[in-house]
Motif scaffolding. Structure first.
Motif, PDB file in Angstrom:
ATOM      1  N   GLN A 196      -7.995   5.704   4.232  1.00  0.00           N
ATOM      2  CA  GLN A 196      -8.850   4.942   3.321  1.00  0.00           C
ATOM      3  C   GLN A 196     -10.189   5.642   3.084  1.00  0.00           C
ATOM      4  O   GLN A 196     -10.714   5.627   1.974  1.00  0.00           O
ATOM      5  CB  GLN A 196      -9.084   3.539   3.870  1.00  0.00           C
ATOM      6  CG  GLN A 196      -7.863   2.639   3.753  1.00  0.00           C
ATOM      7  CD  GLN A 196      -8.098   1.251   4.318  1.00  0.00           C
ATOM      8  OE1 GLN A 196      -9.238   0.830   4.499  1.00  0.00           O
ATOM      9  NE2 GLN A 196      -7.026   0.548   4.611  1.00  0.00           N
ATOM     10  N   ILE A 213     -14.149  -0.429   6.453  1.00  0.00           N
ATOM     11  CA  ILE A 213     -12.777  -0.230   6.915  1.00  0.00           C
ATOM     12  C   ILE A 213     -12.398  -1.289   7.948  1.00  0.00           C
ATOM     13  O   ILE A 213     -13.154  -1.535   8.892  1.00  0.00           O
ATOM     14  CB  ILE A 213     -12.605   1.176   7.536  1.00  0.00           C
ATOM     15  CG1 ILE A 213     -13.044   2.263   6.552  1.00  0.00           C
ATOM     16  CG2 ILE A 213     -11.168   1.388   7.982  1.00  0.00           C
ATOM     17  CD1 ILE A 213     -12.219   2.376   5.319  1.00  0.00           C
ATOM     18  N   LYS A 229      -4.360   4.847   9.108  1.00  0.00           N
ATOM     19  CA  LYS A 229      -4.659   4.163   7.850  1.00  0.00           C
ATOM     20  C   LYS A 229      -6.159   4.120   7.591  1.00  0.00           C
ATOM     21  O   LYS A 229      -6.610   4.243   6.443  1.00  0.00           O
ATOM     22  CB  LYS A 229      -4.097   2.746   7.876  1.00  0.00           C
ATOM     23  CG  LYS A 229      -2.591   2.653   7.776  1.00  0.00           C
ATOM     24  CD  LYS A 229      -2.147   1.201   7.680  1.00  0.00           C
ATOM     25  CE  LYS A 229      -0.651   1.086   7.479  1.00  0.00           C
ATOM     26  NZ  LYS A 229      -0.227  -0.344   7.373  1.00  0.00           N
TER      27      LYS A 229
END
Length: 324
Positions: free
Chosen positions: A133, A121, A129
């Motif tokens: 993910q 990530i 966000k």
């Protein structure tokens, strides 16, 4: 579909994980969540309509955390999907010990060793966000819109427009603006709003300073709730506010979840990663410094200029710019 979610420990991080949880609830059929987390995160998120179980993780307090993690995993049993929003070896181990096949967590040496899905990530993007993910890595959806923050605690309805003040920040003193300046801002708007002072059990003294400053400024229409609310009561009261002034903190994200117009004061933290997510009426007040963001709990240079240079007038002007 039974999904285990290991929540972040901090209130703000837990609230920032709610869009990821909403994505899971949207993209999988017949979802039943089991939430596992700190007392604070569980108290905030256990009201989700698809939450079947909400369990406080007390394994850290056990004589042997390793054995306690094993026992908890056996108690939880197997799930169709398990997601951890913690970067913690015990969380990775817990997911593995539940014998759940599809387990997702941020890439780390222990997650790669123990779990099936460990996406790398990008940490420079907003934390919302990042969590999304992690949650969506096992779905077949390549493109998705990350929704707003979401809490299911009912908002209180106040008789008069109310201004909430949150001068605390659990992470450390470096994130905190000053009580006398919060009081100056509140005093300026006291004809238009009743005032509520918020704070946790460790922030009672700071809230008392705001209260004392308000008294000196001849302001009487305030209520000091610092140290006197449960997590659900804190959320309900913030949700009922018409305006919120806050440091970078958990309550800041609670306000965003209810779209409360907010001015947030940032000092040593990365505002692009932890600012209010999708709050349509939100302003940040901060000063760019050579030493920021240092991400320290206390100012390592002892001058705290990222906060000392922010004036009450700047915050007042930011509030005016919200046009509320």
């Amino acid at each position: 579909m039974r999904i285990l979610v290991i929540l972040p420990n901090w209130l703000g991080d837990a609230v920032m994980a709610t869009p990821a949880i909403e994505l899971l609830a949207t993209y999988y059929e017949n979802v039943h969540f089991t939430f596992l987390g700190s007392f604070v995160s569980i108290e905030a998120l256990k009201y989700h309509p698809k939450c079947e179980k909400a369990i406080v993780d007390d394994t850290k307090k056990a004589p042997s955390r390793l054995f306690a993690t094993y026992l908890l995993a056996k108690e939880l049993g197997q799930f169709d999907l398990a997601v951890s929003f913690r970067d913690n070896i015990y969380s990775s181990l817990l997911l593995r010990l539940t014998q759940t096949v599809f387990c997702c967590a941020r890439r780390s040496w222990h997650a790669q060793l123990l779990l099936s899905h460990t996406p790398k990530i990008q940490t420079s993007q907003h934390l919302v966000k990042q969590y999304a993910q992690i949650a969506m890595i096992d779905s077949n959806v390549k493109e998705y819109k990350v929704p707003a923050l979401k809490l299911y605690i009912q908002a209180i309805k106040f008789a008069k427009p109310t201004l909430g003040i949150n001068a605390g920040a659990t992470y450390g003193s470096a994130k905190r603006w000053y009580p006398e300046r919060f009081a100056q801002v509140a005093s300026y708007f006291s004809d238009k709003y009743n005032i509520i002072i918020f704070g946790g059990p460790n922030e009672v003294e700071m809230a008392k300073e705001i209260e004392d400053n308000l008294k000196q400024l001849k302001v009487t229409n305030y209520t000091n709730l610092a140290g006197r609310t449960t997590i659900s009561e804190l959320c309900a009261n913030i949700a009922g506010c018409s305006l919120f002034i806050t440091n970078d903190s958990g309550p800041m994200h609670v306000a965003a979840a209810y779209q409360v117009p907010t001015v947030a004061i940032f000092g040593p933290t990365r505002y692009k990663e932890t600012s209010q997510w999708k709050n349509e009426k939100s302003k940040i007040v901060r000063h760019e410094m050579e030493c920021s963001p240092c991400m320290k709990r206390e100012c390592p240079l002892k001058h705290h200029e990222c906060m000392t240079t922010i004036t009450a007038l700047e915050v007042i002007e930011a509030i005016k710019s919200l046009n509320i």
